[in-house]
Design an enzyme around this catalytic site. Structure first.
Site, PDB file in Angstrom:
ATOM      1  N   HIS A 209       0.831  -1.211   0.000  1.00  0.00           N
ATOM      2  CA  HIS A 209       0.000   0.000   0.000  1.00  0.00           C
ATOM      3  C   HIS A 209       0.867   1.264   0.000  1.00  0.00           C
ATOM      4  O   HIS A 209       0.644   2.178  -0.793  1.00  0.00           O
ATOM      5  CB  HIS A 209      -0.938  -0.001   1.210  1.00  0.00           C
ATOM      6  CG  HIS A 209      -1.623   1.315   1.408  1.00  0.00           C
ATOM      7  ND1 HIS A 209      -2.658   1.756   0.600  1.00  0.00           N
ATOM      8  CD2 HIS A 209      -1.399   2.317   2.298  1.00  0.00           C
ATOM      9  CE1 HIS A 209      -3.031   2.958   0.989  1.00  0.00           C
ATOM     10  NE2 HIS A 209      -2.290   3.331   2.017  1.00  0.00           N
TER      11      HIS A 209
ATOM     12  N   HIS B 272       1.308   4.873  -2.588  1.00  0.00           N
ATOM     13  CA  HIS B 272       1.582   6.289  -2.295  1.00  0.00           C
ATOM     14  C   HIS B 272       2.800   6.878  -3.008  1.00  0.00           C
ATOM     15  O   HIS B 272       2.746   8.002  -3.493  1.00  0.00           O
ATOM     16  CB  HIS B 272       1.813   6.491  -0.789  1.00  0.00           C
ATOM     17  CG  HIS B 272       0.557   6.479   0.035  1.00  0.00           C
ATOM     18  ND1 HIS B 272      -0.325   7.534   0.060  1.00  0.00           N
ATOM     19  CD2 HIS B 272       0.033   5.541   0.868  1.00  0.00           C
ATOM     20  CE1 HIS B 272      -1.331   7.257   0.873  1.00  0.00           C
ATOM     21  NE2 HIS B 272      -1.144   6.046   1.384  1.00  0.00           N
TER      22      HIS B 272
ATOM     23  N   GLU C 188      -6.119   9.154  -0.117  1.00  0.00           N
ATOM     24  CA  GLU C 188      -6.428   7.724  -0.055  1.00  0.00           C
ATOM     25  C   GLU C 188      -7.466   7.273  -1.079  1.00  0.00           C
ATOM     26  O   GLU C 188      -7.332   6.197  -1.652  1.00  0.00           O
ATOM     27  CB  GLU C 188      -6.890   7.322   1.353  1.00  0.00           C
ATOM     28  CG  GLU C 188      -5.828   7.457   2.433  1.00  0.00           C
ATOM     29  CD  GLU C 188      -4.681   6.437   2.333  1.00  0.00           C
ATOM     30  OE1 GLU C 188      -4.747   5.521   1.500  1.00  0.00           O
ATOM     31  OE2 GLU C 188      -3.705   6.593   3.088  1.00  0.00           O
TER      32      GLU C 188
ATOM     33  N   SER D 126      -3.977   0.406  -4.422  1.00  0.00           N
ATOM     34  CA  SER D 126      -3.394  -0.818  -3.886  1.00  0.00           C
ATOM     35  C   SER D 126      -4.447  -1.898  -3.639  1.00  0.00           C
ATOM     36  O   SER D 126      -4.141  -2.935  -3.063  1.00  0.00           O
ATOM     37  CB  SER D 126      -2.619  -0.523  -2.596  1.00  0.00           C
ATOM     38  OG  SER D 126      -3.478  -0.013  -1.598  1.00  0.00           O
TER      39      SER D 126
END
Ligand code: PHE
Ligand code: FE
Length: 295
Positions: free
Chosen positions: A135, A140, A181, A200
């Site tokens: 993730h 990111h 997010e 993700s």
């Protein structure tokens, strides 16, 4: 199974076995990854690669390519950092799991992205409650190659420290949730994903763009700061930006008066559409439909 990734959660198992420094950073300890752990990265990478080719925004796909984040295995931060810092001045620092809010914001404000080091188990490919290295690094880090997004993340860190002081963390955290997010972006090729929690997640990268279930609403800063979110299922609502400049410009003003203005306003449950919302259509054509009041 649904995927959920939380920003506020408990540290992963084993995290307390590592002795962190005052800023909670640890060593990635790259040689300790097993062949089985690299294989999990490969499996996750391969399936997202196919899914995201025409679902992720260009900034993400460019970032992945420039960093050379690939299927081979878990990336070594010592290899990524020179490329990342050369591009936008960001570096990845390793942390054992979720860190206290103030520590997290301090890192972001100094262009350090705190990343976990552990990778999920083979039976957790679709579902994980807390961030892992897939993730954090796949989802990111590529976004930090984009210069405007990179500035936004630093500004968010500074804004986080201020929100803490002003007692408005909950309102600010919603902005992170619905942009960093779970954000969607609308461009010439239609709706695309830039939110890392979606990027993700196999299930949500399809659902966020293609399902008819969630509401997709044009970005509206104060509206987002009033909107609750769920951490245990796919989102009921996504907010859509037209570009990172729009996001950065909207968040540039001092938030202190916004927090004051929002104080008497009620929170909005995630599934609700307001009469004032501008809805964004799921189809690839551009254009806006006026929202309908459901409350
Ligand atoms: N301008 C915001 C403030 O004064 C800081 C911020 C920037 C917050 C970008 C979030 C994102 O608090
Ligand atoms: Fe995250």
């Amino acid at each position: 199974m649904k995927e959920a990734l939380t920003v506020h959660s408990h540290p992963p198992p084993g995290a307390d076995a590592v002795e962190p420094t005052a800023d909670f950073t640890i060593d990635q300890n790259y040689p300790s990854y097993t062949a089985a752990e690299h294989a999990i990265w490969r499996a996750l990478f391969d399936r997202q690669e196919r899914l995201l080719r025409n679902r992720a925004c260009d900034a993400f796909l460019d970032g992945l390519a420039r960093l050379g984040v690939a299927a081979d295995g878990i990336p070594d931060f010592r290899r990524l950092n020179p490329i990342l810092s050369q591009a936008t001045g960001w570096t990845i620092v390793a942390v054992p799991g979720l860190v206290p809010d103030a520590v997290f914001f301090e890192h972001l404000a100094h262009r350090r992205f705190p990343s976990t080091c552990f990778i999920r188990r083979a039976d957790q490919l679709d579902y994980l409650e807390e961030p892992d290295i897939f993730h954090d690094v796949y989802g990111h880090v590529p976004m930090l190659i984009d210069p405007v997004f990179a500035d936004y993340m630093q500004a968010y860190g500074e804004g986080g420290l201020k929100a803490l002081r002003l007692g408005n963390l909950e309102r600010l955290a919603r902005l992170y949730w619905y942009t960093v997010e779970f954000g969607l972006i609308r461009g010439p090729s239609g709706l695309r994903i830039y939110g890392s929690g979606i990027l993700s997640s196999k299930g949500e990268s399809i659902y966020s763009l293609e399902s008819e279930a969630p509401n997709r609403i044009a970005f509206d800063l104060l509206r987002i700061m009033r909107t609750e979110y769920r951490i245990d299922d796919f989102q009921e609502c996504y907010f859509v930006i037209d570009g990172f400049d729009q996001l950065f410009d909207a968040t540039r003003p001092d938030f202190a008066p916004y927090y004051e203005a929002l104080r008497p306003q009620p929170d909005i449950p995630p599934g609700v559409v307001l009469a004032s919302d501008v809805r964004v259509s799921r189809t690839r054509k551009k254009g806006r439909a006026r929202g309908t009041a459901q409350v």
